[in-house]
Design a protein around this motif. Sequence first.
Motif, short mmCIF file in Angstrom:
data_model
loop_
_atom_site.label_atom_id
_atom_site.label_comp_id
_atom_site.label_asym_id
_atom_site.label_seq_id
_atom_site.Cartn_x
_atom_site.Cartn_y
_atom_site.Cartn_z
N LYS A 113 46.10 35.00 40.00
CA LYS A 113 46.88 34.69 41.20
C LYS A 113 47.99 33.71 40.88
CE LYS A 113 46.96 32.79 45.79
NZ LYS A 113 46.36 31.93 46.82
N GLU A 145 42.67 31.43 48.25
CA GLU A 145 43.13 32.35 49.28
C GLU A 145 43.72 33.61 48.64
OE1 GLU A 145 46.17 32.35 53.13
OE2 GLU A 145 45.42 30.46 52.29
N GLY A 146 43.31 34.75 49.18
CA GLY A 146 43.80 36.02 48.67
C GLY A 146 43.01 36.57 47.50
N CYS A 147 41.89 35.94 47.15
CA CYS A 147 41.17 36.34 45.94
C CYS A 147 39.78 36.90 46.18
CB CYS A 147 41.04 35.14 44.99
SG CYS A 147 42.58 34.63 44.20
N LYS A 156 38.46 39.56 47.78
CA LYS A 156 38.28 40.99 47.50
C LYS A 156 38.38 41.28 46.00
CE LYS A 156 39.91 42.71 51.98
NZ LYS A 156 40.99 43.47 52.67
N LYS A 157 39.29 40.60 45.34
CA LYS A 157 39.45 40.83 43.92
C LYS A 157 38.23 40.36 43.15
CE LYS A 157 42.63 40.27 40.06
NZ LYS A 157 43.99 39.85 39.65
N LYS A 161 37.50 41.44 58.45
CA LYS A 161 38.83 40.95 58.08
C LYS A 161 38.84 39.43 58.00
CE LYS A 161 41.27 44.89 60.16
NZ LYS A 161 42.23 45.33 61.20
N ASP A 162 38.78 38.93 56.81
CA ASP A 162 38.90 37.50 56.56
C ASP A 162 40.39 37.21 56.37
OD1 ASP A 162 38.98 34.94 55.58
OD2 ASP A 162 37.68 35.31 53.85
N GLN A 167 42.04 34.76 55.41
CA GLN A 167 42.37 34.05 54.16
C GLN A 167 41.90 34.81 52.92
OE1 GLN A 167 41.16 32.06 56.94
NE2 GLN A 167 43.37 31.83 57.24
N ASP A 168 41.09 35.86 53.12
CA ASP A 168 40.51 36.60 51.99
C ASP A 168 39.94 35.60 50.98
OD1 ASP A 168 39.77 38.67 50.29
OD2 ASP A 168 41.72 38.79 49.32
N SER A 169 39.02 34.75 51.48
CA SER A 169 38.54 33.64 50.68
C SER A 169 37.02 33.52 50.64
CB SER A 169 39.13 32.33 51.22
OG SER A 169 38.57 31.21 50.60
#
Length: 427
Positions: free
Chosen positions: A423, A358-360, A362-363, A386-387, A389-391
């Motif tokens: 992270k 989670e949160g990774c 985009k990176k 827009k995800d 969880q950005d997952s």
Amino acid sequence: MKEYREMTSQELTALREELRQEYSEIQARGLSLNMARGKPDAEQLALSDAMWTIADASTPMVGEDGMDYRNYGLLFGTREARRLMGEIMGVSRENVIVGGSSSLTMMYDTLMRGMVFGMLHSPKPWYECPDRKFLCLVPGYDRHFAITQDLGFELVTVPLTESGPDMDLVEELVKDPSVKGIWCVPKYSNPSGITYSDETVRRLAAMETAAPDFTIMWDNAYGIHHLYPDAPDELADIFALAQEYGHEDRVIAFASTSKVTYPGAGIAALAASKANLDHIAAHMTHQTIGADKINMLRHVLFLQDLPHVKEHMAKHAALLRPKFELVLRMFEEQLREPGVARWTNPRGGYFITCQVPEGCAKKVVQLCAEAGVILTDAGATHPYKKDPQDSAIRIAPSYPPIGELEEAMKVFCLCVRLAAVEKLLGC
């Protein structure tokens, strides 16, 4: 090797330095690899090159109904093309409209008719419903989201499980009369590759909805795209089930030959109840005199019938299968033990969904881009990009040659591991 989350900060710091060094070496190579879209590769396209010569000046241009294909007419397409697409879609010819090359265009037109004139059972046109909503499965197809967003719908997300939409949530949401429909890619779903269970299809067909014009947009784009033709996923017949529950006008299905023959130069089809087709025809007759019947003829001469289509698709599968198996094997070898990702294991279609920490997402996509590997944008699998969880990351293995695909996946796996470590370290 330990899972990364079990490592000490000192171990993670040392690992980060090692991964950063490896990443710098890859950047120095100046790679340029693009995996942003799920396109057929050149070998797949070549499978249909016989269509260039399958028709010539001696080919009869008159159909079995006596219509000259070189002239105007046939709003719903040729009889032969309607029969062929009906076989592919599992419906009768009488329930099929064959259009131009793009099923996406037919989907847009369907919803636009709903906006301007209303659907078959609409109390009023959708543009007069300012709070209109559409259900969107996540992870899902970005172009579906874009269509309904463009037409002013509020996009309501519904999780896609291993058996299809979260039906408990769907059945609750459709109690709202402002919910006008749902997007579905029911077989080898884009991007997860799952196929809806029989129970899910039955519940979609049977459920009561507050909106009398609730529409299931059944985009069965990958219905014949099996990676393992000898053991394909099976999908329940939603039209038969909808008729069983008295909801036969609820479903409008779509398919095309875009990844069967030539994307952008194939034929597309819409399937629906007779009442829906009559409603569509009342407006479509003012829009067009008919699609390209010569292209329909080429496709019928080349594809012939469902058994020949299956033979053709087995050739596609032979080219695609090694690529999917390569990606999945590399994920197992490089991401399983560190515990930094989960992924789907599709048996058909064009995509794999990889869930990174989670949160990774985009990176990871950014790191890949800076190392010369272009992926689908993070967030594309969700409405409004827009995800939460950005997952989720969509992997499209089809287009690159297998050697380039292996290089790209080495970069991807490295970037996932690096993003996960950073992270954990709070970098």
